[in-house]
Design a protein around this motif. Structure first.
Motif, PDB file in Angstrom:
ATOM      1  N   PRO A 316       6.864   5.059  -8.069  1.00  0.00           N
ATOM      2  CA  PRO A 316       6.111   4.838  -6.824  1.00  0.00           C
ATOM      3  C   PRO A 316       4.860   5.714  -6.799  1.00  0.00           C
ATOM      4  CG  PRO A 316       8.047   6.182  -6.403  1.00  0.00           C
ATOM      5  CD  PRO A 316       8.176   5.707  -7.813  1.00  0.00           C
ATOM      6  N   TYR A 317       3.857   5.280  -6.062  1.00  0.00           N
ATOM      7  CA  TYR A 317       2.608   6.028  -5.980  1.00  0.00           C
ATOM      8  C   TYR A 317       1.984   5.834  -4.594  1.00  0.00           C
ATOM      9  CZ  TYR A 317       0.024   1.627  -6.470  1.00  0.00           C
ATOM     10  OH  TYR A 317      -0.488   0.374  -6.269  1.00  0.00           O
ATOM     11  N   TYR A 318       0.901   6.555  -4.353  1.00  0.00           N
ATOM     12  CA  TYR A 318       0.185   6.400  -3.093  1.00  0.00           C
ATOM     13  C   TYR A 318      -1.315   6.495  -3.338  1.00  0.00           C
ATOM     14  CZ  TYR A 318      -0.384  11.506  -3.087  1.00  0.00           C
ATOM     15  OH  TYR A 318      -0.711  12.789  -3.420  1.00  0.00           O
ATOM     16  N   GLU A 319      -2.084   5.992  -2.362  1.00  0.00           N
ATOM     17  CA  GLU A 319      -3.539   6.081  -2.402  1.00  0.00           C
ATOM     18  C   GLU A 319      -4.033   6.627  -1.073  1.00  0.00           C
ATOM     19  OE1 GLU A 319      -4.757   2.106  -3.183  1.00  0.00           O
ATOM     20  OE2 GLU A 319      -4.341   2.208  -5.347  1.00  0.00           O
ATOM     21  N   LEU A 320      -5.195   7.283  -1.089  1.00  0.00           N
ATOM     22  CA  LEU A 320      -5.762   7.879   0.112  1.00  0.00           C
ATOM     23  C   LEU A 320      -7.041   7.156   0.514  1.00  0.00           C
ATOM     24  CD1 LEU A 320      -5.413  11.696  -0.720  1.00  0.00           C
ATOM     25  CD2 LEU A 320      -3.826  10.253   0.565  1.00  0.00           C
ATOM     26  N   ASP A 321      -7.295   7.105   1.836  1.00  0.00           N
ATOM     27  CA  ASP A 321      -8.559   6.546   2.312  1.00  0.00           C
ATOM     28  C   ASP A 321      -9.604   7.651   2.425  1.00  0.00           C
ATOM     29  OD1 ASP A 321      -8.017   7.959   4.636  1.00  0.00           O
ATOM     30  OD2 ASP A 321      -7.518   6.195   5.838  1.00  0.00           O
ATOM     31  N   SER A 322     -10.771   7.320   2.966  1.00  0.00           N
ATOM     32  CA  SER A 322     -11.878   8.282   3.032  1.00  0.00           C
ATOM     33  C   SER A 322     -11.586   9.463   3.953  1.00  0.00           C
ATOM     34  CB  SER A 322     -13.155   7.572   3.500  1.00  0.00           C
ATOM     35  OG  SER A 322     -12.960   6.990   4.789  1.00  0.00           O
ATOM     36  N   MET A 323     -10.617   9.296   4.876  1.00  0.00           N
ATOM     37  CA  MET A 323     -10.265  10.383   5.803  1.00  0.00           C
ATOM     38  C   MET A 323      -9.112  11.230   5.285  1.00  0.00           C
ATOM     39  SD  MET A 323     -10.589   8.501   9.545  1.00  0.00           S
ATOM     40  CE  MET A 323      -9.632   7.052   9.079  1.00  0.00           C
ATOM     41  N   ASN A 325      -6.073   9.962   4.694  1.00  0.00           N
ATOM     42  CA  ASN A 325      -4.801   9.366   5.103  1.00  0.00           C
ATOM     43  C   ASN A 325      -4.287   8.443   4.000  1.00  0.00           C
ATOM     44  OD1 ASN A 325      -4.833  10.358   7.940  1.00  0.00           O
ATOM     45  ND2 ASN A 325      -6.658   9.071   8.047  1.00  0.00           N
ATOM     46  N   LYS A 326      -2.980   8.333   3.906  1.00  0.00           N
ATOM     47  CA  LYS A 326      -2.386   7.463   2.888  1.00  0.00           C
ATOM     48  C   LYS A 326      -2.594   6.001   3.280  1.00  0.00           C
ATOM     49  CE  LYS A 326       0.976  10.828   1.266  1.00  0.00           C
ATOM     50  NZ  LYS A 326       2.399  11.238   1.175  1.00  0.00           N
ATOM     51  N   SER A 327      -3.424   5.317   2.503  1.00  0.00           N
ATOM     52  CA  SER A 327      -3.728   3.913   2.779  1.00  0.00           C
ATOM     53  C   SER A 327      -2.796   2.979   2.016  1.00  0.00           C
ATOM     54  CB  SER A 327      -5.177   3.601   2.415  1.00  0.00           C
ATOM     55  OG  SER A 327      -5.422   3.911   1.045  1.00  0.00           O
ATOM     56  N   TYR A 328      -2.060   3.526   1.062  1.00  0.00           N
ATOM     57  CA  TYR A 328      -1.034   2.738   0.366  1.00  0.00           C
ATOM     58  C   TYR A 328       0.112   3.647  -0.044  1.00  0.00           C
ATOM     59  CZ  TYR A 328       1.603  -0.194  -2.738  1.00  0.00           C
ATOM     60  OH  TYR A 328       2.636  -0.897  -3.303  1.00  0.00           O
ATOM     61  N   LEU A 329       1.334   3.128   0.171  1.00  0.00           N
ATOM     62  CA  LEU A 329       2.554   3.794  -0.290  1.00  0.00           C
ATOM     63  C   LEU A 329       3.459   2.730  -0.901  1.00  0.00           C
ATOM     64  CD1 LEU A 329       3.498   6.212   2.649  1.00  0.00           C
ATOM     65  CD2 LEU A 329       3.210   6.880   0.264  1.00  0.00           C
ATOM     66  N   SER A 330       3.990   2.991  -2.069  1.00  0.00           N
ATOM     67  CA  SER A 330       4.877   2.013  -2.706  1.00  0.00           C
ATOM     68  C   SER A 330       6.054   1.660  -1.819  1.00  0.00           C
ATOM     69  CB  SER A 330       5.380   2.561  -4.049  1.00  0.00           C
ATOM     70  OG  SER A 330       4.325   2.692  -4.975  1.00  0.00           O
ATOM     71  N   ILE A 331       6.536   2.619  -1.029  1.00  0.00           N
ATOM     72  CA  ILE A 331       7.723   2.359  -0.213  1.00  0.00           C
ATOM     73  C   ILE A 331       7.408   1.626   1.081  1.00  0.00           C
ATOM     74  CG2 ILE A 331       8.978   4.363  -1.131  1.00  0.00           C
ATOM     75  CD1 ILE A 331       8.329   5.816   1.508  1.00  0.00           C
ATOM     76  N   LYS A 332       6.106   1.593   1.485  1.00  0.00           N
ATOM     77  CA  LYS A 332       5.789   1.034   2.808  1.00  0.00           C
ATOM     78  C   LYS A 332       4.659   0.008   2.811  1.00  0.00           C
ATOM     79  CE  LYS A 332       7.371   5.073   5.425  1.00  0.00           C
ATOM     80  NZ  LYS A 332       7.007   6.134   6.412  1.00  0.00           N
ATOM     81  N   SER A 334       0.564  -1.286   2.664  1.00  0.00           N
ATOM     82  CA  SER A 334      -0.828  -0.900   2.918  1.00  0.00           C
ATOM     83  C   SER A 334      -1.059  -0.614   4.402  1.00  0.00           C
ATOM     84  CB  SER A 334      -1.769  -2.028   2.472  1.00  0.00           C
ATOM     85  OG  SER A 334      -1.534  -2.368   1.126  1.00  0.00           O
ATOM     86  N   PHE A 335      -2.000   0.306   4.665  1.00  0.00           N
ATOM     87  CA  PHE A 335      -2.296   0.701   6.038  1.00  0.00           C
ATOM     88  C   PHE A 335      -3.800   0.722   6.293  1.00  0.00           C
ATOM     89  CE2 PHE A 335       1.074   3.621   4.366  1.00  0.00           C
ATOM     90  CZ  PHE A 335       2.157   2.905   4.833  1.00  0.00           C
ATOM     91  N   VAL A 336      -4.163   0.535   7.556  1.00  0.00           N
ATOM     92  CA  VAL A 336      -5.530   0.774   8.021  1.00  0.00           C
ATOM     93  C   VAL A 336      -5.454   1.826   9.125  1.00  0.00           C
ATOM     94  CG1 VAL A 336      -7.552  -0.180   9.171  1.00  0.00           C
ATOM     95  CG2 VAL A 336      -6.327  -1.549   7.460  1.00  0.00           C
ATOM     96  N   TRP A 337      -6.185   2.911   8.929  1.00  0.00           N
ATOM     97  CA  TRP A 337      -6.223   4.002   9.901  1.00  0.00           C
ATOM     98  C   TRP A 337      -7.577   3.994  10.614  1.00  0.00           C
ATOM     99  CZ3 TRP A 337      -2.216   7.779  10.232  1.00  0.00           C
ATOM    100  CH2 TRP A 337      -1.242   7.715   9.226  1.00  0.00           C
ATOM    101  N   GLN A 338      -7.578   4.420  11.880  1.00  0.00           N
ATOM    102  CA  GLN A 338      -8.830   4.558  12.621  1.00  0.00           C
ATOM    103  C   GLN A 338      -8.782   5.816  13.482  1.00  0.00           C
ATOM    104  OE1 GLN A 338     -10.045   1.092  14.839  1.00  0.00           O
ATOM    105  NE2 GLN A 338      -9.663  -0.298  13.135  1.00  0.00           N
ATOM    106  N   LYS A 339      -9.967   6.324  13.766  1.00  0.00           N
ATOM    107  CA  LYS A 339     -10.111   7.525  14.591  1.00  0.00           C
ATOM    108  C   LYS A 339     -11.120   7.233  15.694  1.00  0.00           C
ATOM    109  CE  LYS A 339     -11.237  12.454  14.044  1.00  0.00           C
ATOM    110  NZ  LYS A 339     -11.737  13.478  13.098  1.00  0.00           N
ATOM    111  N   ASN A 340     -10.977   7.934  16.838  1.00  0.00           N
ATOM    112  CA  ASN A 340     -11.868   7.725  17.996  1.00  0.00           C
ATOM    113  C   ASN A 340     -11.958   6.247  18.335  1.00  0.00           C
ATOM    114  OD1 ASN A 340     -13.600  10.231  16.344  1.00  0.00           O
ATOM    115  ND2 ASN A 340     -12.797  10.576  18.400  1.00  0.00           N
TER     116      ASN A 340
END
Length: 527
Positions: A316-323, A325-332, A334-340
């Motif tokens: 399993p592996y993970y990837e990070l976004d520009s902030m 935050n983990k934008s991909y996790l093998s166990i879960k 893909s994600f989209v994160w937002q702030k403000n």
């Protein structure tokens, strides 16, 4: 003509004076009860009872059940209260239109974050206020299973262990129960935040308005919990009577009762401007006073489970976004994160519907929960909400969302986070919850609505009139079915408006013409 002017003066001047008096009375510089509240919360709360002096707490505790027994030896009726609380039962009786009386809670509801606890209680129930809730055999009637320390530890030393079904670590890593039991008191922000800040698997993942930053923040982030402000604790608003907490989380709540409200503390007409006070008839306080959320750390806005189980070289592996935050996790997935984030808005009357495990999909995106309310609903107001969107597994034949088994201590038992196989995970999960499964699955879009009530901004940073009452990029653009001045067009009202403008202009011209004629006539020697 002089008589006409006198008559107009006699009639209009008093009306103008009365109008000015009324306006000044309505807009008098009042502060509501803010000063009173500031004085109240500026006072240092009295210290709780010194539990370190109690003889029964001088013993060596071998396990947390013994601590609970010691607590209940003095607090004799508290155990019965906790056994009936939603924090312990994780379900409540509710009436939902179209479904009647149902029992809903984490036991039988899905969401579009970690989906549900079924078959994964050993890890999910780390946030249960009990010990040993590992599966369906848990005894909800044994007071010894209550975890008093989760909410009342003021030492900061108490923690539950991951994957331990609500138990702390054991053996050499077990907490010092004796030392902890000497520091018992009213729940603080840390107690509540341990679960509510980290729900759905990490800080600020789910709510977007509840996170670790609130433990030590400023008024720009939250005027209530700010260290340089009132420095309030959660229980100042979410008070309890017989361990029934005031407040509703509409991820699992359905009915309009026992809600925490702004007017529990604030005046019902707290503004200097009465026009703003009139807005509260159809606009919730939160709508203006929470212009954005996720002010410090980002929150998840989209969770795609369909991409889970991808591995690199078998791992399993993970990837990070520009902030970061983990934008991909093998166990879960893909994600989209937002702030403000600017909230979305919905009419909401305090009641809601929920997707049950037994429900059939009839709309796409699937509505995980539905906030009831409309403009014509007398109880409904415009509320700010976080809309979390997801993509999760469903049975293509049965047309139901599916409960996956996510976690297990061992490989080969169908747990997605261990075996990385959707087919076996869904089969094991549906067998556990006792529902039919065709074996055919795909992924479907879902939506979940979370009303916002935290991260309240200072008054000078609240939503301005122009942000809503405008035709371009109005915050209320998504709400229809009613007329909003400045945002909407209405042929009849537009016609009346132009007639008033033209009538006023005509009146000015006629009045000016008469004055000019009178002045001209007055200069004529023949008159």
């Amino acid at each position: 003509m002089k008589k006409l002017v006198q008559i107009i003066s006699i009639v209009l001047v008093p009306q103008i004076i009365i109008a000015v008096i009324i306006y000044n009375y309505q807009n008098i510089k009042k502060q509501g009860n803010l000063e009173e509240l500031r004085e109240t919360y500026a006072q240092v709360a009295p210290q709780p009872v010194d539990h370190g002096k109690f003889e029964i707490l001088q013993q060596k505790f071998d396990n947390p059940h013994q601590v609970t027994e010691a607590c209940l030896s003095c607090h004799t009726e508290r155990g019965k209260e906790l056994l009936e609380s939603t924090h312990f039962k994780w379900e409540r009786e509710a009436f939902i239109p179209g479904k009647g009386v149902v029992y809903i809670g984490k036991k039988n509801l899905l969401n579009n974050f970690c989906t549900g606890i079924g078959a994964s209680e050993g890890t999910c129930n780390r946030c249960h206020v009990g010990y040993g809730y590992a599966d369906k055999t848990f005894d909800f009637h044994d007071e010894r299973n209550i975890d008093c320390l989760a909410c009342h530890d003021n030492s900061g030393l108490y923690k539950k262990a991951p994957g331990a079904a609500g138990y702390p670590a054991s053996g050499e890593n077990a907490p010092d129960y004796a030392a902890i039991s000497h520091h018992i008191g009213t729940p603080n922000k840390q107690n509540c935040g341990t679960c509510h800040f980290h729900s759905a698997g990490g800080n600020n993942v789910k709510h977007g308005q509840l996170e670790e930053a609130l433990l030590n923040t400023t008024k720009d982030v939250d005027v209530h919990m700010a260290k340089d402000g009132l420095d309030m604790n959660c229980v100042d608003c979410h008070s309890a009577e017989n361990h029934v907490m005031k407040g509703r989380y509409y991820g699992v709540a359905s009915n309009d009762y026992n809600r925490a409200s702004c007017t529990d503390c604030h005046d019902k007409r707290p503004h200097k401007n009465e026009m703003i006070n009139e807005h509260t008839i159809k606009v919730a306080c939160q709508t203006c006073h929470i212009p954005e959320y996720a002010k410090v750390n980002a929150t998840k806005m989209y969770w795609d489970w369909s991409t889970a189980c991808d591995l690199k070289e078998g791992n399993p592996y993970y990837e990070l976004d520009s902030m970061g935050n983990k934008s991909y996790l093998s166990i879960k997935g893909s994600f989209v994160w937002q702030k403000n984030v600017k909230p979305d808005y919905r009419f909401f009357n305090g009641t809601a519907d929920h997707y049950l495990l037994t429900d059939i999909i009839d709309t796409i995106p699937v509505q995980i929960n539905t906030l009831f309310g409309s403009y014509n609903d007398k109880k409904a107001k415009i509320w700010p909400v976080k809309i979390h969107k997801g993509k999760q597994p469903y049975d293509t034949e049965q047309k139901r969302l599916l409960q996956a088994k996510l976690w297990d201590k061992e490989k080969g038992k169908g747990a997605l986070w261990v075996d990385f196989d959707w087919a076996s995970s869904l089969k094991a999960g549906m067998e556990y919850v006792g529902l039919p499964y065709s074996g055919q699955y795909d992924f479907v879009e879902t939506e979940m609505y979370l009303p916002l009530s935290h991260m309240v901004s200072p008054a000078n940073k609240s939503v301005s009139c122009q942000e809503c009452h405008t035709r371009e990029n109005s915050r209320m653009a998504g709400l229809t079915g009613f007329y909003m001045p400045g945002r909407d067009r209405n042929d009849i009202l537009d016609l009346l408006g132009w007639l008033l403008v033209l009538g006023s202009l005509g009146g000015v011209l006629v009045h000016g013409g008469i004055r000019f004629y009178i002045a001209k006539s007055g200069d004529n020697p023949q008159h």
